[in-house]
Design an enzyme around this catalytic site. Structure first.
Site, short mmCIF file in Angstrom:
data_model
loop_
_atom_site.label_atom_id
_atom_site.label_comp_id
_atom_site.label_asym_id
_atom_site.label_seq_id
_atom_site.Cartn_x
_atom_site.Cartn_y
_atom_site.Cartn_z
N TYR A 1 -3.09 -9.75 1.54
CA TYR A 1 -3.08 -8.77 0.47
C TYR A 1 -3.17 -7.35 1.05
CZ TYR A 1 -4.50 -5.91 -3.47
OH TYR A 1 -4.57 -4.91 -4.40
N SER B 1 -10.33 4.28 -6.45
CA SER B 1 -9.15 3.89 -7.22
C SER B 1 -9.52 3.48 -8.64
CB SER B 1 -8.44 2.73 -6.53
OG SER B 1 -7.42 2.20 -7.35
N GLN C 1 -8.80 8.59 -7.96
CA GLN C 1 -7.36 8.36 -8.07
C GLN C 1 -7.08 7.70 -9.41
OE1 GLN C 1 -5.91 4.77 -7.13
NE2 GLN C 1 -4.40 5.55 -8.58
N TYR D 1 -4.61 6.01 -12.26
CA TYR D 1 -3.40 5.40 -12.78
C TYR D 1 -3.36 5.70 -14.28
CZ TYR D 1 -2.84 2.56 -8.53
OH TYR D 1 -2.67 2.14 -7.24
N ARG E 1 5.15 -8.18 -4.21
CA ARG E 1 4.58 -8.44 -2.88
C ARG E 1 4.65 -9.94 -2.61
NH1 ARG E 1 -0.13 -4.34 -4.80
NH2 ARG E 1 1.30 -2.57 -5.06
N LYS F 1 0.29 11.92 -6.28
CA LYS F 1 0.45 11.00 -5.16
C LYS F 1 1.65 10.10 -5.40
CE LYS F 1 -2.03 7.23 -2.78
NZ LYS F 1 -1.16 6.09 -3.15
N HIS G 1 2.93 4.24 -1.00
CA HIS G 1 1.96 3.20 -1.31
C HIS G 1 1.82 2.22 -0.14
CE1 HIS G 1 -0.23 2.36 -5.13
NE2 HIS G 1 -0.49 1.21 -4.53
N ARG H 1 4.11 -0.78 -0.35
CA ARG H 1 3.72 -1.84 -1.27
C ARG H 1 4.38 -1.72 -2.65
NH1 ARG H 1 -0.85 -4.56 0.01
NH2 ARG H 1 -1.77 -4.54 -2.07
N GLY I 1 1.25 4.41 7.01
CA GLY I 1 1.61 4.24 8.42
C GLY I 1 0.66 4.90 9.40
#
Length: 399
Positions: free
Chosen positions: A48, A130, A151, A153, A188, A271, A295, A298, A328
């Site tokens: 995950y 999050s 963060q 959503y 995913r 973001k 992301h 993802r 990264g």
């Protein structure tokens, strides 16, 4: 050579009997923590964190984009003393580094977000909680912490979304980060194959992989049940995972950003995988800056590596807007490259999660210590003594 002389040269280190301490001590870089996390975690949990969307093209490309760049260091620059502190959204940070938001954090280790916040505070770095975090806005603010961000959503339930913005303000969160790359969830495949879906559908192979990590399950079984308190204001566990699958709203648009800008009085970031045009539009809409992100590979596979967008976005938004880049970042040299290309800071998610999985709060400390040491050494080897100098000299330091 005499035996006494040999003993003076060869100092045997006594064996470390504590598995957790031994696991962390043997990890000398983030890849080492990744290996330790794999050994300590059930396969579905590790996948995950480690996996990406679809063919994982972006996941690999994010790493490659950092590694294909080359430094051109300055010689004889006098680097005995370096200052690694940075200004991020007008506040001082010990490094140009932010701990990015991650969902289901208590699935990685039972200590979850509270451990990450405590470690970030010791390191002097901002940490973003999050919307899909497993600790509430209030509970994290009540635990040991430093600079906290939230963060957001934007969900179908706009009233609850507005409540989250207000809760973050009441509890002193220093910045709000609106994620704009999750109108729908990415596919995913590792999670699908492992049955780690919403709702879960674990297969026999996954269950076997879980069963061979008894230490993980002893910690989880002795901890409270995992929920997403931000989604439904502390809903019962049964609604937690199911609610996460229905939270995202594909109808979100720039009007929603404007509404939140009016509601939130503090620093506001957008973001996502923003190109120069969208970054400029965000700043014109009153956003204080952008966090360039795909992301971590993802969401939309084959999306551009965010590090490749930094220079163009900086040129478009000018010197005053905040630019942060993630996806990264695995080495202190990646942080240095981010700043040299024009970012104010880099952000990490997997890097500290590997540490969390490998050793809880101490593992996060280890991850942040590794990144900080690598960053300072890179500064010295580049011939710069401050983050401001690294930013100013960046065009001459990177090919």
């Amino acid at each position: 050579m005499k035996p006494a002389e040999i003993r003076a040269l060869v100092r045997l280190k006594p064996p470390e009997l504590r598995p957790g301490v031994r696991r962390l001590a043997s990890a000398h870089d983030i890849d080492g923590l990744r290996s330790a996390a794999r050994r300590a975690s059930p396969r579905p949990v590790f996948d995950y964190v480690d996996g990406g969307a679809d063919d994982e093209v972006s996941l690999r490309a994010n790493l490659d984009a950092f590694r294909r760049r080359r430094f051109v260091p300055r010689a004889l620059a006098g680097v005995a003393d370096v200052d690694a502190t940075a200004q991020i959204l007008g506040r001082s940070s010990a490094l140009p580094l932010v701990l990015a938001p991650t969902g289901l954090t208590r699935m990685m280790h039972s200590s979850g977000e509270t451990a990450v916040a405590a470690s970030a505070a010791r390191a002097g770095l901002p940490y973003a909680l999050s919307t899909l975090g497993t600790t509430s806005i209030a509970d994290l603010a009540g635990s040991p912490h430093g600079e906290l961000w939230f963060q957001l959503y934007i969900g179908h339930d706009r009233a609850r979304t507005a409540e989250l913005v207000d809760e973050a303000a009441v509890h002193g969160y220093g910045a709000l980060v609106i994620a704009v790359d999750t109108a729908v969830s990415g596919r995913r495949l590792r999670d699908t194959r492992n049955g780690l879906t919403l709702p879960p559908a674990l297969n026999l192979k996954s269950l076997a992989g879980i069963g061979i990590r008894p230490g993980y399950w002893l910690r989880m079984l002795s901890s409270p049940g995992m929920t997403f308190p931000s989604l439904h204001g502390g809903a019962a566990p049964a609604r937690g995972l199911t609610g996460a699958a229905t939270w995202f709203d594909p109808s979100i648009n720039w009007t929603d950003v404007a509404d939140i800008r009016r509601r939130w009085r503090g620093p506001l970031l957008l973001k996502g995988p923003l190109g120069p045009a969208d970054a400029r539009r965000a700043v014109e809409a009153g956003v204080d800056g952008v966090q360039l992100s795909n992301h971590g590979g993802r969401q939309l596979d084959r999306s551009a590596a965010p590090i490749d967008l930094v220079a163009a976005v900086r040129a478009e938004v000018g010197p005053q807007a905040t630019v942060i880049v993630d996806s990264g970042v695995r080495n202190g040299a990646d942080i240095a490259l981010s700043v040299a290309l024009g970012a104010d800071a880099a952000a990490v998610g997997r890097a500290y999660l590997y540490g969390l999985m490998a050793g809880g709060e101490a593992g996060v400390d280890r991850a942040l210590g590794i990144l900080g040491s690598e960053f300072r050494r890179t500064m010295q080897l580049l011939g710069v003594t401050s983050v401001a100098e690294l930013r100013a000299q960046g065009p001459d330091l990177v090919l």
